[in-house]
Design a protein around this motif. Sequence first.
Motif, PDB file in Angstrom:
ATOM      1  N   PRO A  29       0.833  -1.284  -0.035  1.00  0.00           N
ATOM      2  CA  PRO A  29      -0.008  -0.022   0.080  1.00  0.00           C
ATOM      3  C   PRO A  29       0.860   1.338  -0.105  1.00  0.00           C
ATOM      4  N   TYR A  30       0.342   2.347  -0.817  1.00  0.00           N
ATOM      5  CA  TYR A  30       1.168   3.388  -0.671  1.00  0.00           C
ATOM      6  C   TYR A  30      -0.145   4.618  -0.502  1.00  0.00           C
ATOM      7  N   GLY A  31      -0.195   5.290   0.321  1.00  0.00           N
ATOM      8  CA  GLY A  31      -1.016   6.457   0.305  1.00  0.00           C
ATOM      9  C   GLY A  31      -0.724   7.942   0.580  1.00  0.00           C
ATOM     10  N   TYR A  32      -1.723   8.646  -0.068  1.00  0.00           N
ATOM     11  CA  TYR A  32      -1.206  10.064   0.296  1.00  0.00           C
ATOM     12  C   TYR A  32      -2.031  10.757   1.022  1.00  0.00           C
ATOM     13  N   THR A  33      -1.893  11.801   1.814  1.00  0.00           N
ATOM     14  CA  THR A  33      -2.816  12.463   2.539  1.00  0.00           C
ATOM     15  C   THR A  33      -3.330  13.910   2.031  1.00  0.00           C
ATOM     16  N   CYS A  34      -4.642  13.939   1.887  1.00  0.00           N
ATOM     17  CA  CYS A  34      -5.200  15.278   1.434  1.00  0.00           C
ATOM     18  C   CYS A  34      -5.815  16.272   2.747  1.00  0.00           C
ATOM     19  N   ASP A  46     -12.025  27.416   6.956  1.00  0.00           N
ATOM     20  CA  ASP A  46     -13.048  26.554   6.846  1.00  0.00           C
ATOM     21  C   ASP A  46     -12.231  25.209   6.419  1.00  0.00           C
ATOM     22  N   ALA A  47     -12.593  24.007   6.837  1.00  0.00           N
ATOM     23  CA  ALA A  47     -11.769  22.950   6.653  1.00  0.00           C
ATOM     24  C   ALA A  47     -12.346  21.457   6.963  1.00  0.00           C
ATOM     25  N   LEU A  48     -11.774  20.448   6.065  1.00  0.00           N
ATOM     26  CA  LEU A  48     -12.487  19.100   6.243  1.00  0.00           C
ATOM     27  C   LEU A  48     -11.547  18.250   6.852  1.00  0.00           C
ATOM     28  N   PRO A  49     -11.776  17.374   7.524  1.00  0.00           N
ATOM     29  CA  PRO A  49     -10.793  16.366   8.104  1.00  0.00           C
ATOM     30  C   PRO A  49      -9.899  16.034   6.752  1.00  0.00           C
ATOM     31  N   ASP A  50      -8.682  15.766   7.416  1.00  0.00           N
ATOM     32  CA  ASP A  50      -7.687  15.167   6.484  1.00  0.00           C
ATOM     33  C   ASP A  50      -7.949  13.519   6.013  1.00  0.00           C
ATOM     34  N   PHE A  51      -8.001  13.371   4.940  1.00  0.00           N
ATOM     35  CA  PHE A  51      -8.163  11.942   4.554  1.00  0.00           C
ATOM     36  C   PHE A  51      -6.745  11.339   3.668  1.00  0.00           C
ATOM     37  N   THR A  52      -6.905   9.909   3.750  1.00  0.00           N
ATOM     38  CA  THR A  52      -5.767   9.246   2.889  1.00  0.00           C
ATOM     39  C   THR A  52      -6.562   8.745   1.430  1.00  0.00           C
ATOM     40  N   PHE A  53      -5.756   8.906   0.516  1.00  0.00           N
ATOM     41  CA  PHE A  53      -6.175   8.488  -0.714  1.00  0.00           C
ATOM     42  C   PHE A  53      -5.001   7.637  -1.471  1.00  0.00           C
ATOM     43  N   GLY A  54      -4.994   6.922  -2.500  1.00  0.00           N
ATOM     44  CA  GLY A  54      -4.236   6.504  -3.215  1.00  0.00           C
ATOM     45  C   GLY A  54      -4.547   6.292  -4.654  1.00  0.00           C
ATOM     46  N   PHE A  55      -3.408   6.134  -5.626  1.00  0.00           N
ATOM     47  CA  PHE A  55      -3.780   6.218  -6.916  1.00  0.00           C
ATOM     48  C   PHE A  55      -3.590   4.601  -7.327  1.00  0.00           C
ATOM     49  N   ARG A  56      -4.674   4.168  -7.957  1.00  0.00           N
ATOM     50  CA  ARG A  56      -4.762   2.866  -8.595  1.00  0.00           C
ATOM     51  C   ARG A  56      -5.776   2.967  -9.591  1.00  0.00           C
ATOM     52  N   GLU A  57      -5.742   1.798 -10.683  1.00  0.00           N
ATOM     53  CA  GLU A  57      -6.646   1.548 -11.605  1.00  0.00           C
ATOM     54  C   GLU A  57      -7.092   0.265 -11.751  1.00  0.00           C
ATOM     55  N   ALA A  58      -8.096  -0.022 -11.516  1.00  0.00           N
ATOM     56  CA  ALA A  58      -8.676  -1.517 -11.439  1.00  0.00           C
ATOM     57  C   ALA A  58      -9.472  -1.560 -12.403  1.00  0.00           C
ATOM     58  N   TRP A  59      -9.865  -2.695 -13.208  1.00  0.00           N
ATOM     59  CA  TRP A  59     -10.726  -2.993 -14.244  1.00  0.00           C
ATOM     60  C   TRP A  59     -10.621  -4.810 -14.466  1.00  0.00           C
ATOM     61  N   ARG A  60     -11.616  -5.291 -15.308  1.00  0.00           N
ATOM     62  CA  ARG A  60     -11.683  -6.485 -15.493  1.00  0.00           C
ATOM     63  C   ARG A  60     -11.313  -6.648 -16.843  1.00  0.00           C
TER      64      ARG A  60
END
Length: 185
Positions: A29-34, A46-60
């Motif tokens: 896993p590799y995550g970034y913080t927004c 104004d602010a929103l809680p920080d959240f973690t996200f990641g880059f990935r591409e999934a398909w079938r």
Amino acid sequence: GERMIPAGDGVVSVEIPWADPVTWEVGRPYGYTCRYRILRNGKAVDALPDFTFGFREAWREGNELMLNGHVQRLRTVYPHGVDTVAGMSFLRMIGYNAIHFSHNFNMTQDLRDIGKYQVASDCGMAMCLGAASMYHVRDRMRTDEYVRRQYLAYQREWMKSVRNIPGAFVFYVAVNTSCPTTNMD
């Protein structure tokens, strides 16, 4: 990065180019913080809680589930009661790399579930998440426009709550995702 947004009201979309992101992978896993803040004269208004996200591409592709350009071989488990880093790490240690979380039977979303999903993603576990079940409303959805709109609105909100969790990339809306159709109804 920071972006200047003109004053006014309305919706503003912000796109920030990202050169060569490190992708989130099952088992790696590799995550970034927004961090989202609105500043006025250099001070947060104004602010929103920080959240973690990641880059990935999934398909079938045919019968194969692809992630970031390569085939996935998922070994799934139902993690009843496992919602900590230690628990997820133990599941990985004994060979599991994906979690099949139970369905969302009553169209409610407990915030503890979101935390559980984030823990699993942070540990490199792929996830199959149960969205709101249609079981209680499926017949009424065919005939009652209000019920259908409410169900779809709930699904949109639920998807917003999990869309930035990189390990979440398979979703289902029924209890019997693993059963033959002869066992249903």
